[in-house]
Design a protein around this motif. Structure first.
Motif, PDB file in Angstrom:
ATOM      1  N   UNK A 206     -50.142  54.296  92.582  1.00  0.00           N
ATOM      2  CA  UNK A 206     -49.383  54.100  93.791  1.00  0.00           C
ATOM      3  C   UNK A 206     -48.254  52.853  93.709  1.00  0.00           C
ATOM      4  N   UNK A 207     -48.848  51.810  93.100  1.00  0.00           N
ATOM      5  CA  UNK A 207     -47.668  50.863  93.401  1.00  0.00           C
ATOM      6  C   UNK A 207     -46.559  51.038  92.228  1.00  0.00           C
ATOM      7  N   UNK A 208     -46.830  51.694  91.217  1.00  0.00           N
ATOM      8  CA  UNK A 208     -45.903  52.137  90.081  1.00  0.00           C
ATOM      9  C   UNK A 208     -44.994  53.078  90.716  1.00  0.00           C
ATOM     10  N   UNK A 209     -45.560  53.938  91.676  1.00  0.00           N
ATOM     11  CA  UNK A 209     -44.646  54.874  92.141  1.00  0.00           C
ATOM     12  C   UNK A 209     -43.720  54.434  93.378  1.00  0.00           C
ATOM     13  N   UNK A 234     -52.988  45.649  90.800  1.00  0.00           N
ATOM     14  CA  UNK A 234     -51.586  45.908  91.638  1.00  0.00           C
ATOM     15  C   UNK A 234     -50.462  44.870  91.177  1.00  0.00           C
ATOM     16  N   UNK A 235     -50.820  43.540  91.258  1.00  0.00           N
ATOM     17  CA  UNK A 235     -50.133  42.666  91.064  1.00  0.00           C
ATOM     18  C   UNK A 235     -49.314  42.795  89.660  1.00  0.00           C
ATOM     19  N   UNK A 236     -49.882  43.199  88.471  1.00  0.00           N
ATOM     20  CA  UNK A 236     -49.591  43.447  87.288  1.00  0.00           C
ATOM     21  C   UNK A 236     -48.419  44.641  87.335  1.00  0.00           C
ATOM     22  N   UNK A 237     -48.162  45.324  88.389  1.00  0.00           N
ATOM     23  CA  UNK A 237     -47.391  46.452  88.426  1.00  0.00           C
ATOM     24  C   UNK A 237     -46.060  46.171  89.174  1.00  0.00           C
ATOM     25  N   UNK A 238     -45.895  44.932  90.006  1.00  0.00           N
ATOM     26  CA  UNK A 238     -44.963  44.733  90.639  1.00  0.00           C
ATOM     27  C   UNK A 238     -44.072  43.732  90.276  1.00  0.00           C
ATOM     28  N   UNK A 629     -41.383  48.179  84.403  1.00  0.00           N
ATOM     29  CA  UNK A 629     -40.960  48.665  85.898  1.00  0.00           C
ATOM     30  C   UNK A 629     -40.218  49.969  85.994  1.00  0.00           C
ATOM     31  N   UNK A 630     -40.104  50.475  84.571  1.00  0.00           N
ATOM     32  CA  UNK A 630     -39.384  51.778  84.572  1.00  0.00           C
ATOM     33  C   UNK A 630     -39.861  52.590  83.672  1.00  0.00           C
ATOM     34  N   UNK A 632     -40.649  55.507  81.122  1.00  0.00           N
ATOM     35  CA  UNK A 632     -39.862  56.328  80.279  1.00  0.00           C
ATOM     36  C   UNK A 632     -39.783  57.981  80.350  1.00  0.00           C
ATOM     37  N   UNK A 633     -40.510  58.399  81.346  1.00  0.00           N
ATOM     38  CA  UNK A 633     -40.650  59.855  81.748  1.00  0.00           C
ATOM     39  C   UNK A 633     -39.974  60.034  83.040  1.00  0.00           C
ATOM     40  N   UNK A 634     -38.900  60.993  83.145  1.00  0.00           N
ATOM     41  CA  UNK A 634     -38.279  61.265  84.154  1.00  0.00           C
ATOM     42  C   UNK A 634     -39.278  62.155  85.094  1.00  0.00           C
ATOM     43  N   UNK A 635     -40.065  62.998  84.310  1.00  0.00           N
ATOM     44  CA  UNK A 635     -41.036  63.867  85.135  1.00  0.00           C
ATOM     45  C   UNK A 635     -42.133  62.894  85.873  1.00  0.00           C
ATOM     46  N   UNK A 636     -42.656  61.847  85.305  1.00  0.00           N
ATOM     47  CA  UNK A 636     -43.636  60.980  85.821  1.00  0.00           C
ATOM     48  C   UNK A 636     -43.388  59.728  85.927  1.00  0.00           C
ATOM     49  N   UNK A 637     -42.789  59.448  87.121  1.00  0.00           N
ATOM     50  CA  UNK A 637     -42.191  58.025  87.477  1.00  0.00           C
ATOM     51  C   UNK A 637     -43.562  56.883  87.561  1.00  0.00           C
TER      52      UNK A 637
END
Length: 710
Positions: A206-209, A234-238, A629-630, A632-637
């Motif tokens: 969810x944080x990645x999204x 979670x902190x490792x994703x933001x 933070x980005x 590589x897959x457009x289909x899976x953000x």
């Protein structure tokens, strides 16, 4: 290039600073992507917000149609003169397209200018998402500056959100986050603590999204869990500076200090719950005692910035019918005032919806409790709370139905033994779906309460009135934290030079290498002659296969006037070298150590020629070819090409080799994803702790367009 000015991962440069300032770099700067003219407004802003030295090394103008750079040294120096003229910098160099000619012109140009004077910045809590969030409370009207922590992405605060997560409907969950921001949430609280949910994987996804949705990630996140491993995930994703919620003394001081140190290393502000080994603080005295103890540990033993310490003294439920609960509201408000006084710089937060949990199902009553409580708690110094942002903005205290407000405040202030019963009786005759500022009775008519003047005057002493100064305990004197990691001599040397003159950093390595027109065989050398993958273009291995070329490039920059040269290690991590099938630890270690030794050798030689102008070898730590933070897959953000821990490991290995090779300092550079840079600084901090010493670290972000974002 467009006019948005952000990093590739979307941050403005002030948000980038807020995310990185916890690591206390010796200098912060910007490099690459733009020419000098386009970089000016962003350097002005960075120079203003940063309390350390500031530097820049722009490209030789903008690239031409073929990707080359046409701007010559004199023209670049003229464009760059605006930086020292405005006293924005302490060091300058060149990035893409620059050569020893450019560096020589820059050195001549800055010689006649004074450096930027280091300055302090206002001591406030600074958070960030894609944009900065600097909290400056208005002491005269704390309700006005109150931080709304959106509660609807908390599985305990929203059944709709919980159902979306349980069902795997993350698109719906993300829409809830977006709606909160649109409705006024300053920070999004995210909590996945539920028996039906795998908290860690749900938090990461969810944080990645949220990070992938700019309209959500422009605000900071509060990563919330009772399980520390979930919070850390979670902190490792933001990439932004988050609030971590929470730690406490429940498991003792040793565990508390360990977790607090980890949070500090991640660069997050921290919520401290008023718990200790004996349990949850309920009374005013218990709340104050536990929070003071935690504050002392955090500022004296961890070195946490007081502005990043947020106490949650426990908003507990009132109106339960149990006498021992009746004073909980009063205790919180009075404790808030004292904690803020006795723990300077700290903040107060709380879960506001807990207060009237016993009245769940009756919307006007609960909402009136929330609004009235916030009104009085903010007057006592409460800074933020987990709330329904739309409701607390709509439910203005002064507009609450006066009859409802009287019953609410009788309960909240524990004014009489029958306050709860009276509240329940009144709640029974009002429409549970109406609003506190537009109350209706069940028959559809508005309340017709008319109080006499006598009824409007309370004869009970105000239970939340501030105590006289004579009754207050003195504010303790807290010892200043002393960093146990000892600095090398380079700190004093660089600080002295940058306070006296503008230092010069070298130019591009890649541009210089291209001039030699090296072949595949040159890149392979003896060591890699039988390697199974093409190596041409892997400039970093030239320190092994063509050390004479790299040494000559370093020497040309030093001769042109560079004070600092970077090691040829921009891509020397296991992650980046995997593109060439050279991701073995021994190979990466050899590349970095050899590069460091080579750069250091050149610096020693030039310093010996002119001891009054010492030269410094900077270990170049590049961004890697994968971003955290980005997707590589457009289909899976929500997908990431690597993990935070993998990035940290790669940087740790690189830093260890660079320091073993003798570098004087580190330069974490060309940051287009702030989370990668945070991982680099996390790894560097871990290595310094292992080593017992530290060397200066410069950090440089990269603007990818003209909005000033990284």
């Amino acid at each position: 290039v467009d006019n948005s000015g952000r990093t590739l991962s979307g941050q403005t440069n002030e948000a980038f600073w807020n995310s990185m300032s916890h690591c206390k770099p010796m200098a912060i700067g910007l490099n690459c992507a733009l020419g000098a003219k386009d970089m000016v407004p962003y350097m002005e802003n960075l120079s203003k917000v940063a309390d350390c030295w500031v530097f820049c090394y722009p490209n030789a103008g903008l690239p031409n149609a073929m990707g080359g750079y046409d701007q010559k040294g004199p023209e670049m120096a003229m464009d760059c003169s605006v930086f020292p003229e405005k006293m924005l910098i302490n060091a300058i160099g060149g990035c893409c397209g620059t050569t020893e000619e450019h560096i020589g012109c820059l050195a001549d140009m800055v010689a006649k200018y004074k450096p930027r004077a280091m300055h302090g910045v206002k001591d406030v809590m600074r958070l960030s998402g894609l944009e900065p969030f600097n909290y400056e409370p208005d002491a005269k009207n704390m309700r006005k500056t109150f931080i709304n922590l959106g509660e609807r992405c908390n599985v305990a605060g929203s059944t709709i959100f919980k159902k979306a997560v349980v069902d795997g409907n993350y698109e719906k969950a993300l829409s809830i986050a977006l709606k909160q921001v649109e409705q006024g949430a300053h920070v999004i609280d995210v909590n996945m603590d539920d028996g039906l949910i795998d908290g860690e994987s749900a938090m990461i996804r969810f944080v990645n999204l949220m990070v992938s949705e700019p309209d959500v990630s422009r605000v900071p996140f509060m990563i919330d869990s009772s399980k520390f491993h979930v919070v850390e995930a979670g902190l490792k994703c933001s990439q932004g500076k988050c609030i971590m919620n929470s730690i406490s003394l429940k498991e003792g001081e040793e565990e508390f200090l360990k977790r607090a140190s980890t949070v500090k290393r991640h660069g997050a502000a921290v919520v401290v719950m008023a718990f200790d080994e004996e349990g949850q603080a309920a009374t005013e005295a218990e709340k104050i005692r536990i929070c003071m103890r935690a504050y002392k540990l955090l500022v004296e033993k961890v070195g946490m910035n007081p502005q990043d310490i947020i106490f949650d003294p426990n908003i507990l439920t009132i109106g339960t019918g149990m006498e021992e609960h009746n004073n909980y509201g009063v205790d919180f408000i009075n404790a808030t005032r004292e904690i803020k006084r006795l723990c300077p710089g700290s903040k107060i937060s709380g879960g506001v919806s807990n207060l009237a949990f016993s009245f769940r199902g009756n919307e006007p009553v609960r909402r009136a409790f929330h609004s009235a409580f916030l009104h009085h708690a903010c007057e006592a110094g409460m800074d933020m709370g987990i709330v329904n942002s739309a409701q607390v903005i709509e439910d203005v205290y002064e507009n609450i139905d006066k009859e409802l407000l009287k019953f609410v405040e009788d309960v909240m202030f524990n004014r009489s033994p029958d306050a709860t019963e009276n509240m329940l009786n009144f709640a029974a005759i009002i429409d549970a779906k109406s609003k506190p500022c537009a109350l209706r009775r069940k028959d559809g008519s508005p309340p017709a309460f008319k109080a006499s003047p006598r009824e409007n005057v309370s004869t009970i002493a105000n239970p939340i009135a501030p105590k006289p100064a004579s009754e207050l305990q003195p504010v303790p004197t807290y010892a200043k934290w002393v960093d146990p990691i000892k600095p090398t001599a380079a700190f004093a040397q660089l600080n002295k030079i940058m306070s006296e003159r503008i230092m010069v950093i070298d130019g591009a390595m890649g541009t210089a290498v291209q001039k030699y027109r090296l072949s595949e065989e040159d890149f392979r050398g003896e060591r890699y002659k039988n390697h199974t993958h093409d190596l041409k273009g892997n400039n970093d291995i030239l320190v092994i296969t063509k050390p004479d070329v790299v040494e000559e490039i370093h020497s040309k920059y030093l001769a042109a006037g560079a004070d600092i040269i970077e090691t040829n290690t921009f891509n020397s991590t296991m992650i980046s070298q995997a593109d060439y099938e050279l991701d073995q630890k021994e190979e990466v270690y050899l590349i970095n150590k050899t590069a460091a030794q080579l750069a250091k050798k050149c610096c020693v030689a030039f310093t010996a020629k002119n001891p009054s102008k010492p030269r410094f070898a900077a270990g170049a730590v590049g961004p890697t070819n994968k971003t955290l933070s980005v997707s590589p897959s457009v289909e899976n953000p929500a997908f990431r090409g690597c993990t935070y821990d993998e990035i940290v490991e790669a940087y740790f290995e690189q830093v260890e080799a660079l320091i073993d090779g003798g570098v004087d300092m580190l330069l974490v550079e060309t940051i287009f994803d702030t989370l990668n840079a945070k991982a680099a600084m996390y790894a560097i901090d871990l290595f310094f702790e292992k080593w017992g010493q530290k060397i200066p670290v410069f950090v440089s972000g990269t603007i990818v367009d003209n909005s000033g974002r990284t």
